[in-house]
Enzyme design. Sequence first.
Site, mmCIF file in Angstrom:
data_model
loop_
_atom_site.group_PDB
_atom_site.id
_atom_site.type_symbol
_atom_site.label_atom_id
_atom_site.label_comp_id
_atom_site.label_asym_id
_atom_site.label_seq_id
_atom_site.Cartn_x
_atom_site.Cartn_y
_atom_site.Cartn_z
ATOM 1 N N GLY A 38 0.715 -1.073 -0.071
ATOM 2 C CA GLY A 38 0.219 -0.161 0.380
ATOM 3 C C GLY A 38 0.779 1.236 -0.034
ATOM 4 N N ILE A 86 -4.725 3.231 10.610
ATOM 5 C CA ILE A 86 -4.790 3.877 11.319
ATOM 6 C C ILE A 86 -4.779 3.496 11.977
ATOM 7 C CG2 ILE A 86 -5.927 5.633 12.623
ATOM 8 C CD1 ILE A 86 -4.746 6.743 9.959
ATOM 9 N N GLU A 92 -0.938 -1.566 -6.823
ATOM 10 C CA GLU A 92 -1.277 -0.671 -7.083
ATOM 11 C C GLU A 92 -0.452 0.794 -7.485
ATOM 12 O OE1 GLU A 92 -5.258 0.238 -5.177
ATOM 13 O OE2 GLU A 92 -3.790 2.195 -4.739
ATOM 14 N N GLY A 151 -7.330 1.034 -2.481
ATOM 15 C CA GLY A 151 -6.889 0.175 -2.714
ATOM 16 C C GLY A 151 -7.034 -1.038 -1.873
ATOM 17 N N GLY A 187 1.872 4.740 1.285
ATOM 18 C CA GLY A 187 3.009 5.380 3.305
ATOM 19 C C GLY A 187 4.100 4.398 3.383
ATOM 20 N N ASN A 188 4.303 5.265 4.153
ATOM 21 C CA ASN A 188 6.322 5.082 4.794
ATOM 22 C C ASN A 188 6.365 4.043 5.288
ATOM 23 O OD1 ASN A 188 6.705 7.515 4.354
ATOM 24 N ND2 ASN A 188 5.860 8.583 5.982
#
Length: 502
Positions: free
Chosen positions: A267, A362, A292, A386, A269-270
């Site tokens: 996905g 989160i 994705e 996604g 993000g870091n």
Amino acid sequence: MSRIAHPGLAANITTAEHAASFIADGMAVGMSGFTGSGYPKAVPIALAAQIEAEHAAGKPMRLKVWTGASTGPELDGALARVDGISARLPYNSDPIAREKINAGEMDYVDLHLSQVAPLAWEGFLGQLDVAVIEVAGVREDGSLIPSTSVGNNKTWLDCAKRVILEVNSWQNPALEGMHDIYYGTALPPNRVPIPLTAPDQRIGQPTLRCDPHKVIAVVETNAPDRNLPFAAPDASARAIAGHLIEFFRHEVGKGRLPPSLLPLQSGVGNIANAVLAGLMTAPFENLTAYTEVLQDGMLDLLANGKLRMASCTAFSLSPVAAERLNADLDRFRDRILLRSQEISNHPEVVRRLGCLAMNGMIEADIYGNVNSTHVMGSRIQNGIGGSGDFARNAYISIFMSPSTAKGGAISAIVPHVSHVDHIAQDVQVVVTEQGLADLRGLAPRKRAELVIENCAHPDFRPMLRAYFERALAGSYGKQTPMLPGEALAWHQRFIETGTMRG
Ligand code: 0RQ
């Protein structure tokens, strides 16, 4: 040399201002763009100026903006700043747009990314007035060479009444041939299987079709994609990567994963990027990705040969990595395939290939429900993107996060998620820097014990244990013990005091 080989379209070259003048108040505009790649760079800025002028003259002008996913500051940022967006779909990470959404000033329709194109074909989203699509070039026959993202471009070009093209000469001409655009989809009852059985398989054509009669303007640009740099993996991200790689080794040892794993999905993000960095030194070879976005970490894996090939819908590269790819595209071009997002994220294909889905979150609750989108249940961060397309259909569905946020004031493991994106059935593994909880095949009470003991931060673990024990004793039912009056008390405490700590 001109990038526009079609004589009719070359005759349509105009300024961004003139192109933007075709767009009027209330219209739905389908823009290209996916995680900072391949979005139009000139027309949205001209449009923002036009909107500002209309507002200054006391006239209304707001648009419905549809994209592939997030875009760049020249699109979402520019339009949101002038209050030019009435409704936005399907994914946003722009900070100005985020503020407007969270202030209740902009409607935001947060959709599974694989479902956007079918919803548009089915007519469920309403009429699309104009498509504004960045391309790397136009062939002599009028077909379009896609740029660094495909996203929903095929759908916007097909569905829109009118089309504006941005031809960006910054994009590498060697992109030609890297795309696989599949035109075999149909609506029920005529839908047929997607004939894709391997990540590197081509099932479509390298270009986008476009009816030249619909093209009302062609704008030439020369501007870079603007993705954000990734943070260097910190100790927490490295620990998460370590737990996950150990888990993969264990699964290979048990014979539940092949030595080259299964197609990776990673996905945004870091943390996701850090896990990919961790795979650089892991003992897995001949990896593939059916994902994705192609992030920096995946480019590194491609460069060092660990990753054999990657299928995606967009690049999501830091500026440094984007320059690197652009400078060395010939080296990578046969090992990267870009597809439309309804195919890159297709549930049928994800299930068939058996993707290993690794997404950020989160928060997760003790039962393994996951919130990917809303801080304190109500403030949108980005969107589901996604993650749902992959999580429900993956071979193994993994969610990961540091165990705390905001300097330790927030626990990412909570009694009950404040918003649900992924139900417990779609979440098989939860990982934090503390450890990994393999929840496959476990009933809720066992899941809770594992999530608390393996994933929660030690500062919050006693509070979670105490809640779980109270719930075991006092719950209305014992299948998934819960105290409704207490389940969201941690979030309420944060809202009132700035910390979840008791
Ligand atoms: O906020 O920037 O204000 O400090 O959320 O968090 O730790 O930088 O993590 O970059 O990995 O993103 C879920 C947002 C994680 C991402 C999410 C706050 C935190 C920070 C970002 P600040 P980090 P990441 C396919 C997959 C949904 C889409 C998806 C995401 C900010 O992974 O958008 O998965 N996922 N798509 O402080 C309050 C918590 C928090 C919290 C983090 N528990 N409470 N704030 N934050 N946890 C790709 C696509 O779909 C395109």
